[in-house]
Write an enzyme that holds these catalytic residues in place. Structure first.
Site, PDB file in Angstrom:
ATOM      1  N   LYS A 175     -18.269  41.554 -24.117  1.00 34.83           N
ATOM      2  CA  LYS A 175     -17.997  41.576 -25.561  1.00 34.83           C
ATOM      3  C   LYS A 175     -19.292  41.766 -26.349  1.00 34.83           C
ATOM      4  CE  LYS A 175     -13.958  38.553 -25.419  1.00 34.83           C
ATOM      5  NZ  LYS A 175     -13.471  37.172 -25.719  1.00 34.83           N
ATOM      6  N   CYS A 180      -0.799  31.135 -27.258  1.00 29.79           N
ATOM      7  CA  CYS A 180      -0.368  29.936 -27.993  1.00 29.79           C
ATOM      8  C   CYS A 180       1.041  29.487 -27.648  1.00 29.79           C
ATOM      9  CB  CYS A 180      -0.470  30.182 -29.503  1.00 29.79           C
ATOM     10  SG  CYS A 180      -2.141  30.114 -30.152  1.00 29.79           S
ATOM     11  N   ARG A 220      -2.713  38.057 -22.019  1.00 30.09           N
ATOM     12  CA  ARG A 220      -2.677  36.644 -21.633  1.00 30.09           C
ATOM     13  C   ARG A 220      -1.247  36.125 -21.606  1.00 30.09           C
ATOM     14  NH1 ARG A 220      -6.859  33.917 -25.654  1.00 30.09           N
ATOM     15  NH2 ARG A 220      -6.093  35.618 -26.960  1.00 30.09           N
TER      16      ARG A 220
END
Length: 425
Positions: free
Chosen positions: A42, A265, A334
């Site tokens: 990143k 989440c 994810r």
């Protein structure tokens, strides 16, 4: 005359889907930002002004650096320069669906040598109620600083919605500090960039706020997923029923079924709360049932594909999967249920390929797949197309025209009139 809003030096730890947009917002409002991420990929891409998140283009990355107020790296020594330390790192599930706080703890331990008196530490990562006071506060106070006197500590849940058009500054920001002075500090900092600050009485309430938001979605989506099997037997389109129910002007909120629940989440936060509840000898049966429903969804999707192929058998069939990210128009895989579904299809003997404009390569168990070109020539080799993620930029008409069976788990084909080869779950 209006009082000038103070300019802060902000340290953002974790430059992913939460940290980078937050850094961008502080930069846009004139603050100095030090971005830290241990993922050298990143950092290197940012140095090259290359985007790695689907919500950003090259011009957006260049703009971050345009005023020379954005400083990035993997070293934590810049922590001593900042007024505010904001932690935006992942909080995944560990073994047996237990909370895994290793990234939070790691960020804190790496910061400790550089933490100084007068700073504010804020956790934004989703977590169970009590994390700030029970886990973070003791680590900070191991330096000899006292929270509330020498250093401030607060929790402010992230509310980022990747792929959406929400302006971050317009999303109300919840803050809860360990002490009133901690809350005041956090309110001042976030008030400098957000339009509305929602103050709650403690970090525990702020942590519960975030987890409550996601638990509500988790349970309701799971309920819709549980209705799919019944609607199949009753020959009812659940999607049609949801839209009809949604015309009621009060008392009904539309939630939709799908192949499961993914992302960083919604499938994780409820299990953090379930773990905390069990720690206090409490049961949360709605979450337990919802978790079981969603664990079973990949198997149900494979079952529906198997039925759709009849009289051809699943072993040896060629399956084209459309979309492998956890939600539309993002490049995040994810907790993506697509991976589990592909894994089960391969284990059943199917030959699987995929197309996703946001994911060039995908590792499924020991198998490494690459996104194919979505051409009529390629599509004619498949026995079935399985839509798992409804990206906006997919030519659904072409898919339906060139593959014999389309199994649609997202109602992505809703605008196509000739539906003879479409099976809508």
């Amino acid at each position: 005359m209006m009082e000038d809003i103070p300019k802060y030096k902000i340290g953002v730890i974790g430059l992913g889907y939460v940290g980078l947009p937050l850094a961008r917002l502080f930069l846009e409002k004139g603050h100095i930002v030090y971005g830290i991420d241990v993922d050298e990929r990143k950092i290197n891409m940012l140095h090259k002004r290359q985007p790695y998140l689907s919500d950003y283009e090259k011009g957006d990355i260049r703009e971050l650096f345009s005023k020379n107020r954005f400083h990035i790296g993997s070293s934590f020594d810049v922590i001593e320069k900042v007024d505010v330390i904001i932690i935006c790192v992942p909080t995944p599930l560990g073994d047996d669906d237990q909370p895994d706080l290793k990234y939070i703890i790691g960020a804190l331990q790496s910061s400790l040598p550089y933490v100084r008196r007068g700073q504010l530490v804020v956790l934004e990562s989703s977590t169970f109620p009590g994390t700030s006071e029970e886990r973070i506060k003791p680590i900070l106070e191991s330096t000899g600083f006292l929270v509330g006197r020498d250093i401030s500590l607060a929790y402010s849940p992230e509310r980022i919605d990747p792929g959406s058009k929400w302006e971050l500054e317009k999303i109300p920001k919840v803050v809860g500090g360990v002490t009133p002075s901690c809350t005041t500090f956090a309110k001042q900092v976030y008030g400098a960039v957000f339009d509305q600050i929602v103050v709650v009485s403690s970090p525990r309430v702020a942590e519960m706020t975030k987890i409550l938001e996601n638990c509500q979605r988790y349970v309701n989506i799971s309920f819709m997923n549980s209705l799919l099997r019944l609607c199949e037997k009753l020959d009812i389109s659940l999607w049609e029923a949801i839209e009809a129910a949604g015309t009621k002007p009060y008392g009904f909120t539309k939630y939709y079924p799908g192949p499961g629940v993914g992302g960083h989440c919604i499938p994780v936060d409820p299990l953090y709360l379930l773990w905390k509840a069990r720690e206090h000898d409490n049961d949360l049966p709605f979450i337990e049932l919802s978790h079981q429903v969603n664990k079973d969804m990949p198997g149900y999707i494979v079952e529906r594909v198997t039925k759709a192929l009849l009289p051809k058998e699943l072993p040896g069939s060629h399956i084209l999967v459309i979309g492998v990210t956890y939600k539309k128009d993002v490049n995040d895989i994810r907790e993506s249920v697509a991976i589990h579904i592909i894994e089960q299809l391969i284990a059943s003997g199917a030959q699987v390929e995929y197309f996703d404009p946001y994911v060039d390569e995908l590792k499924v168990g020991e198998t490494r797949l690459h996104s194919i070109e979505l051409t009529a020539r390629n599509m004619k080799h498949f026995d079935c197309t399985l839509i798992l993620t409804d990206h906006s930029n997919i030519p659904y008409e072409t898919l339906v025209a060139h593959t014999p069976i389309v199994v649609d788990t997202r109602n992505a084909t809703r605008n196509i009139t000739d539906r003879k080869n479409i099976i809508l779950l």
